[in-house]
Design a protein around this motif. Structure first.
Motif, mmCIF file in Angstrom:
data_model
loop_
_atom_site.group_PDB
_atom_site.id
_atom_site.type_symbol
_atom_site.label_atom_id
_atom_site.label_comp_id
_atom_site.label_asym_id
_atom_site.label_seq_id
_atom_site.Cartn_x
_atom_site.Cartn_y
_atom_site.Cartn_z
ATOM 1 N N THR A 160 -9.614 65.548 21.469
ATOM 2 C CA THR A 160 -8.042 66.240 21.191
ATOM 3 C C THR A 160 -7.480 66.955 21.934
ATOM 4 N N SER A 161 -7.127 68.263 21.431
ATOM 5 C CA SER A 161 -6.309 69.303 22.359
ATOM 6 C C SER A 161 -6.487 70.650 21.889
ATOM 7 N N GLY A 221 -5.223 58.800 25.912
ATOM 8 C CA GLY A 221 -4.321 59.579 25.059
ATOM 9 C C GLY A 221 -3.059 59.752 25.822
ATOM 10 N N SER A 258 0.044 64.537 16.446
ATOM 11 C CA SER A 258 -0.526 63.399 16.860
ATOM 12 C C SER A 258 -2.219 63.767 17.094
ATOM 13 N N LYS A 259 -2.463 64.807 17.542
ATOM 14 C CA LYS A 259 -3.651 65.193 17.804
ATOM 15 C C LYS A 259 -4.621 65.986 16.504
ATOM 16 N N THR A 306 -1.056 55.477 20.330
ATOM 17 C CA THR A 306 -2.099 55.799 21.171
ATOM 18 C C THR A 306 -3.178 56.973 20.539
ATOM 19 N N ASN A 307 -2.610 58.158 20.491
ATOM 20 C CA ASN A 307 -3.165 59.316 20.137
ATOM 21 C C ASN A 307 -3.951 59.439 18.890
ATOM 22 N N THR A 308 -3.320 58.748 17.936
ATOM 23 C CA THR A 308 -3.978 58.664 16.401
ATOM 24 C C THR A 308 -4.438 57.160 15.864
ATOM 25 N N TYR A 363 3.427 65.872 19.868
ATOM 26 C CA TYR A 363 1.961 65.636 20.555
ATOM 27 C C TYR A 363 1.045 66.348 19.822
#
Length: 247
Positions: free
Chosen positions: A126-127, A77, A143-144, A98-100, A140
């Motif tokens: 994720t975050s 990520g 996307s998470k 990238t993240n999704t 950001y």
């Protein structure tokens, strides 16, 4: 012997996770965009593969080279910190690629073999920003958050075939390459109008209370990967655990 494929192993959470699984006796497929020697100690249970999760050919090639994968850990990520007003849409798209979409592409690539065997685990990292809103991280977070919804739905449809999907939600990890890259990516993108608001936020970034270490995340990823229950979410790090308890 079980095999795990982990994305984003060049540093931080991915590197610590690869080491944790190796310590537990697993076969580890550690992937990174630009593999280099010395990142992980040599082991007859370790293979390092080149992988760019935003490149369909790279995804297909890595999964084919990997062979049978019992657990996929989608850890790769990128971060970004700054005022959304000043964030170029090209940066927003970069985050989602990238993240999704990278997570979705890797997941889609391993589902057929897991479904065919009637077993497997997909762990999506994720975050904690999905647990409680944080300023200067709108793109950001989006996307998470998309992966949170994606994984919840995925868990329901793959559970029918004996495949589990899990979420690991790390807290704030200052000092990691991920964090420094995120701040660097948004350098200069705090407009003058936002300076008074942003200054105390960045000060808090520099002097946080409870924080999350790579070891914390590695431990929780391993827990999620080996948990046979239908539990979906696992907070990682003292700050994330506190946020999860408060929601």
């Amino acid at each position: 012997m079980t095999t795990v494929l982990i994305t984003g192993c060049s540093s931080g959470y991915g590197l610590a996770t690869a080491r944790r699984f190796l310590d537990e006796g697993w076969n580890v497929l550690a992937t990174m965009r630009n593999p280099r020697e010395g990142v992980l100690a040599p082991s007859d249970r370790l293979r390092v593969l080149a992988l760019d999760v935003t490149d369909p050919a790279s995804v297909a090639g890595a999964v084919e080279a990997a062979g049978a994968v019992d657990v996929l850990v989608n850890n790769a990520g990128i971060g970004a910190v700054g005022a959304f007003e000043a964030t170029p849409m090209s940066t927003v798209r970069e985050l989602f690629e990238t993240n999704t979409f990278g997570v979705m592409a890797m997941t889609q690539a391993v589902i057929p073999q897991m479904r065919g065997r009637g077993s497997g685990v997909i762990v999506n990292v994720t975050s904690s920003v999905t647990l409680a809103a944080m300023p200067l991280a709108a793109a950001y977070t989006a996307s998470k958050a998309a992966i949170e919804g994606f994984t919840g739905s995925l868990a329901l449809e793959l559970g029918f075939f004996g495949v589990r999907a899990k979420l690991v939600e790390p807290g704030y990890g200052p000092g990691t390459q991920f964090t420094s890259n995120g701040i660097e990516r948004m350098a200069g993108l705090i407009p003058p109008e936002y300076q008074a608001f942003a200054a105390p936020v960045f000060e808090e970034f520099e002097t946080p209370g409870a924080v999350t270490t790579p070891g914390d995340v590695a431990d929780v990823v391993y827990q999620a990967a080996t948990d046979p229950s239908e539990r979906l979410r696992y907070a990682a790090g003292a700050d994330a655990v506190a946020l999860a308890a408060a929601t």
